[in-house]
Design a protein around this motif. Structure first.
Motif, PDB file in Angstrom:
ATOM      1  N   HIS A 188      42.744  31.803  46.769  1.00  0.00           N
ATOM      2  CA  HIS A 188      41.549  32.517  46.295  1.00  0.00           C
ATOM      3  C   HIS A 188      41.606  33.979  46.693  1.00  0.00           C
ATOM      4  O   HIS A 188      40.876  34.803  46.144  1.00  0.00           O
ATOM      5  CB  HIS A 188      40.271  31.897  46.856  1.00  0.00           C
ATOM      6  N   GLY A 201      41.047  46.009  38.204  1.00  0.00           N
ATOM      7  CA  GLY A 201      40.838  44.668  38.746  1.00  0.00           C
ATOM      8  C   GLY A 201      39.391  44.259  38.547  1.00  0.00           C
ATOM      9  O   GLY A 201      38.623  44.948  37.856  1.00  0.00           O
ATOM     10  N   ALA A 202      39.021  43.151  39.176  1.00  0.00           N
ATOM     11  CA  ALA A 202      37.654  42.641  39.001  1.00  0.00           C
ATOM     12  C   ALA A 202      36.628  43.477  39.767  1.00  0.00           C
ATOM     13  O   ALA A 202      35.483  43.593  39.337  1.00  0.00           O
ATOM     14  CB  ALA A 202      37.576  41.180  39.427  1.00  0.00           C
ATOM     15  N   THR A 203      37.022  44.079  40.876  1.00  0.00           N
ATOM     16  CA  THR A 203      36.083  44.924  41.615  1.00  0.00           C
ATOM     17  C   THR A 203      35.606  46.066  40.728  1.00  0.00           C
ATOM     18  O   THR A 203      34.406  46.330  40.599  1.00  0.00           O
ATOM     19  CB  THR A 203      36.758  45.506  42.879  1.00  0.00           C
ATOM     20  N   ASN A 224      33.470  44.766  37.834  1.00  0.00           N
ATOM     21  CA  ASN A 224      32.104  44.452  38.278  1.00  0.00           C
ATOM     22  C   ASN A 224      31.276  45.725  38.455  1.00  0.00           C
ATOM     23  O   ASN A 224      30.114  45.778  38.065  1.00  0.00           O
ATOM     24  CB  ASN A 224      32.138  43.689  39.607  1.00  0.00           C
ATOM     25  N   HIS A 232      30.399  37.604  44.979  1.00  0.00           N
ATOM     26  CA  HIS A 232      31.399  38.411  45.681  1.00  0.00           C
ATOM     27  C   HIS A 232      30.766  39.757  46.064  1.00  0.00           C
ATOM     28  O   HIS A 232      29.859  40.237  45.386  1.00  0.00           O
ATOM     29  CB  HIS A 232      32.567  38.627  44.717  1.00  0.00           C
ATOM     30  N   MET A 268      28.380  34.546  38.781  1.00  0.00           N
ATOM     31  CA  MET A 268      29.825  34.335  38.738  1.00  0.00           C
ATOM     32  C   MET A 268      30.199  33.010  38.076  1.00  0.00           C
ATOM     33  O   MET A 268      29.428  32.053  38.094  1.00  0.00           O
ATOM     34  CB  MET A 268      30.421  34.428  40.139  1.00  0.00           C
ATOM     35  N   ALA A 296      33.129  31.147  38.866  1.00  0.00           N
ATOM     36  CA  ALA A 296      33.641  30.247  39.903  1.00  0.00           C
ATOM     37  C   ALA A 296      33.587  30.990  41.230  1.00  0.00           C
ATOM     38  O   ALA A 296      34.045  32.122  41.326  1.00  0.00           O
ATOM     39  CB  ALA A 296      35.074  29.829  39.593  1.00  0.00           C
ATOM     40  N   ASN A 354      34.478  32.218  44.877  1.00  0.00           N
ATOM     41  CA  ASN A 354      35.760  32.448  45.529  1.00  0.00           C
ATOM     42  C   ASN A 354      35.860  31.804  46.914  1.00  0.00           C
ATOM     43  O   ASN A 354      36.933  31.776  47.506  1.00  0.00           O
ATOM     44  CB  ASN A 354      36.043  33.946  45.639  1.00  0.00           C
ATOM     45  N   ASP A 399      31.267  37.242  36.599  1.00  0.00           N
ATOM     46  CA  ASP A 399      32.494  37.593  37.306  1.00  0.00           C
ATOM     47  C   ASP A 399      33.398  36.361  37.238  1.00  0.00           C
ATOM     48  O   ASP A 399      33.149  35.364  37.909  1.00  0.00           O
ATOM     49  CB  ASP A 399      32.140  37.955  38.760  1.00  0.00           C
ATOM     50  N   ALA A 448      36.691  36.255  37.890  1.00  0.00           N
ATOM     51  CA  ALA A 448      37.962  36.534  38.569  1.00  0.00           C
ATOM     52  C   ALA A 448      38.690  35.250  38.972  1.00  0.00           C
ATOM     53  O   ALA A 448      39.913  35.165  38.875  1.00  0.00           O
ATOM     54  CB  ALA A 448      37.714  37.407  39.796  1.00  0.00           C
ATOM     55  N   GLN A 449      37.934  34.251  39.422  1.00  0.00           N
ATOM     56  CA  GLN A 449      38.569  33.002  39.884  1.00  0.00           C
ATOM     57  C   GLN A 449      38.709  31.979  38.765  1.00  0.00           C
ATOM     58  O   GLN A 449      39.276  30.906  38.982  1.00  0.00           O
ATOM     59  CB  GLN A 449      37.730  32.367  41.012  1.00  0.00           C
ATOM     60  N   THR A 473      40.607  39.447  36.427  1.00  0.00           N
ATOM     61  CA  THR A 473      41.658  40.062  37.228  1.00  0.00           C
ATOM     62  C   THR A 473      42.925  39.220  37.095  1.00  0.00           C
ATOM     63  O   THR A 473      42.858  38.034  36.784  1.00  0.00           O
ATOM     64  CB  THR A 473      41.228  40.199  38.712  1.00  0.00           C
ATOM     65  N   HIS A 530      45.578  39.046  39.554  1.00  0.00           N
ATOM     66  CA  HIS A 530      46.320  38.602  40.745  1.00  0.00           C
ATOM     67  C   HIS A 530      45.865  37.276  41.345  1.00  0.00           C
ATOM     68  O   HIS A 530      46.468  36.787  42.301  1.00  0.00           O
ATOM     69  CB  HIS A 530      46.368  39.709  41.806  1.00  0.00           C
ATOM     70  N   LYS A 531      44.814  36.677  40.782  1.00  0.00           N
ATOM     71  CA  LYS A 531      44.420  35.345  41.238  1.00  0.00           C
ATOM     72  C   LYS A 531      45.053  34.268  40.356  1.00  0.00           C
ATOM     73  O   LYS A 531      44.863  33.083  40.589  1.00  0.00           O
ATOM     74  CB  LYS A 531      42.887  35.205  41.204  1.00  0.00           C
TER      75      LYS A 531
HETATM   76  C1  PLP Z   1      39.138  38.536  43.992  1.00  0.00           C
HETATM   77  C2  PLP Z   1      37.777  38.623  43.436  1.00  0.00           C
HETATM   78  C3  PLP Z   1      37.213  39.858  43.071  1.00  0.00           C
HETATM   79  C4  PLP Z   1      37.965  41.154  43.272  1.00  0.00           C
HETATM   80  O1  PLP Z   1      38.992  41.260  42.350  1.00  0.00           O
HETATM   81  P1  PLP Z   1      40.091  42.433  42.508  1.00  0.00           P
HETATM   82  O2  PLP Z   1      40.853  42.319  41.248  1.00  0.00           O
HETATM   83  O3  PLP Z   1      40.876  42.094  43.714  1.00  0.00           O
HETATM   84  O4  PLP Z   1      39.365  43.701  42.615  1.00  0.00           O
HETATM   85  C5  PLP Z   1      35.960  39.872  42.538  1.00  0.00           C
HETATM   86  N1  PLP Z   1      35.267  38.738  42.361  1.00  0.00           N
HETATM   87  C6  PLP Z   1      35.751  37.533  42.704  1.00  0.00           C
HETATM   88  C7  PLP Z   1      34.934  36.309  42.484  1.00  0.00           C
HETATM   89  C8  PLP Z   1      37.023  37.444  43.254  1.00  0.00           C
HETATM   90  O5  PLP Z   1      37.493  36.252  43.604  1.00  0.00           O
END
Ligand code: PLP
Length: 385
Positions: free
Chosen positions: A11, A73-75, A78, A103, A150, A152, A154, A179, A181-182, A202, A204-205
């Motif tokens: 995660h 990325g997701a940050t 968001n 998050h 969100m 899912a 994290n 969000d 991301a997960q 994002t 990288h997850k």
């Molecule tokens: C990892 C994560 C983020 C941040 O994503 P980045 O791409 O690392 O900026 C945001 N929200 C959730 C739920 C995440 O798991």
């Protein structure tokens, strides 16, 4: 690293899939052009790759390519969603709704907006980590411009009921951001069926590169307006300036493609390994499962261990297993997880929690070893008291 602990922190991030790296490599060297260079073949090659990637990512969530805005990325996605909506719609209203277990990349921009005079409702969650839909409906006011929940979680992996939230938001004509991301490529996501207006992603997850993500921004029914947070060359329809990073974008799309192609297989394997881990660890006394038992990410297991010191437990495991007690961001600080606190846990119990993030490259023997290490560590700590 000569001896490497078993990686169970998926995660936080995932290793890149070799196939993703292979897809990216030509765009660092031969096809290095700037996708915005419209006057020569170097630019055209890069632009074609970006176009194909954009289409693939859009199709994965049932969106159109023009609705995908690449970000770092997701940050960043968001931040663009929360602040961009607040800035574009403040004359309509200054109230936003989100959830306590989000998050920090949602919570912090929301707190920032509070400082600017916006009002934010941070909905609590039930003991299973899910929100109460009636409470959400009650929180909506005429001034509400955005609901952000969100897909899912994290930390506890809980999957929020997106379609139900989407239909409430549509009924009250409030924009809905999620969000994801997960969630992207791990669970089915459909912005039409779920009536989602904005979605953060994002790479990288999901075994893609770090430093690339996207924000889906609905263009029709309704068309969403957004104020850019990064200005400059006008890339991404003026919503996110900056030279597009072609290799990362290509890698992101490849990761999504593989995630979808292997979703069924990955899900089955992860569920099987998680079930084994829970069956073994859950047998001990005083172990609690955090989050809904079934409505959760297949690779997530989060447990709290009564009667042990959380720091000692992590310390006892860290040479053998790479995992954390909370999210990567909050585990840097000494505060207990805000997600576990929202479930009603005491500080001590929140500290004594383990988040297992299983991923595509974990093997069954690794999970067997993990179960044994964890059981041994808990029993030896308990025998000390
Ligand atoms: C990892 C994560 C983020 C941040 O994503 P980045 O791409 O690392 O900026 C945001 N929200 C959730 C739920 C995440 O798991």
């Amino acid at each position: 690293m000569s001896f490497r602990p078993i990686y169970l922190d998926s995660h936080a991030t995932t290793p890149m899939d070799q196939r993703v790296l292979t897809a990216m490599l030509p765009y660092f060297t031969e096809d290095f052009g700037n996708p915005s260079s419209i006057n020569h073949a170097y630019g055209w090659a890069a632009a074609a790759a970006v176009k194909e990637a954009r289409t693939q990512i859009a199709e994965a969530i049932n969106a159109t390519p023009a609705e995908i805005i690449f970000t770092s990325g997701a940050t960043e996605a968001n931040n663009l969603a929360i602040k961009g909506i607040a800035e574009a719609y403040f004359s309509k209203g200054r109230h936003l709704i989100t959830v306590q277990t989000e998050h920090s990349a949602i919570l912090d921009p929301c707190r920032y907006l509070e400082g600017l005079g916006f009002e934010v409702t941070f909905l609590p969650v039930q003991a299973d980590g899910l929100i109460d839909l009636t409470a959400l409906e009650k929180a909506i006011k005429p001034e509400t411009i955005l609901v952000s929940v969100m897909a899912a979680n994290n930390e506890i992996g809980v999957l929020m009921p997106l379609a139900a939230i989407g239909s409430i938001c549509r009924e009250y004509e409030v924009l809905f951001h999620t969000d994801a991301a997960q969630a992207i490529a791990k669970i089915p996501l459909d912005v039409e069926a779920m009536q989602i207006d904005l979605m953060s992603l994002t790479a990288h997850k999901i075994y893609g590169p770090k430093g690339i993500g996207a924000l889906y921004v609905r263009r029709r029914n309704p068309r969403v307006n957004l104020a850019p947070q990064i200005q400059g060359g006008g890339q991404e329809k003026g919503l996110r300036s900056g030279t597009l990073c072609t290799p990362q974008i290509v890698g992101f799309a490849k990761a999504v493609e593989l995630g979808l192609a292997e979703q069924t297989k990955d899900t089955e394997r992860l569920k099987e390994m998680r079930a084994y881990l829970w069956e073994k660890i859950g047998k001990l006394d005083g172990i609690r499962l955090n989050g809904h038992p079934t409505q959760r990410l297949p690779g997530n297991l989060n447990v709290s261990v009564e009667g042990v010191d959380g720091a000692a437990l992590l310390l006892g495991l860290q040479s053998r297993i790479a995992l954390s007690s909370g999210s990567a961001c909050s585990s840097e600080s000494t505060a207990p997880s805000h997600v576990l606190k929202a479930l009603g846990h005491s500080d001590a119990l929140a500290y004594a929690s383990l988040r297992f993030g299983l991923g595509r490259f974990n093997t069954f023997p690794e999970i067997e070893e993990t179960a044994q290490y964890v059981i041994d560590a808990i029993q030896s700590l308990r025998s000390l008291v």
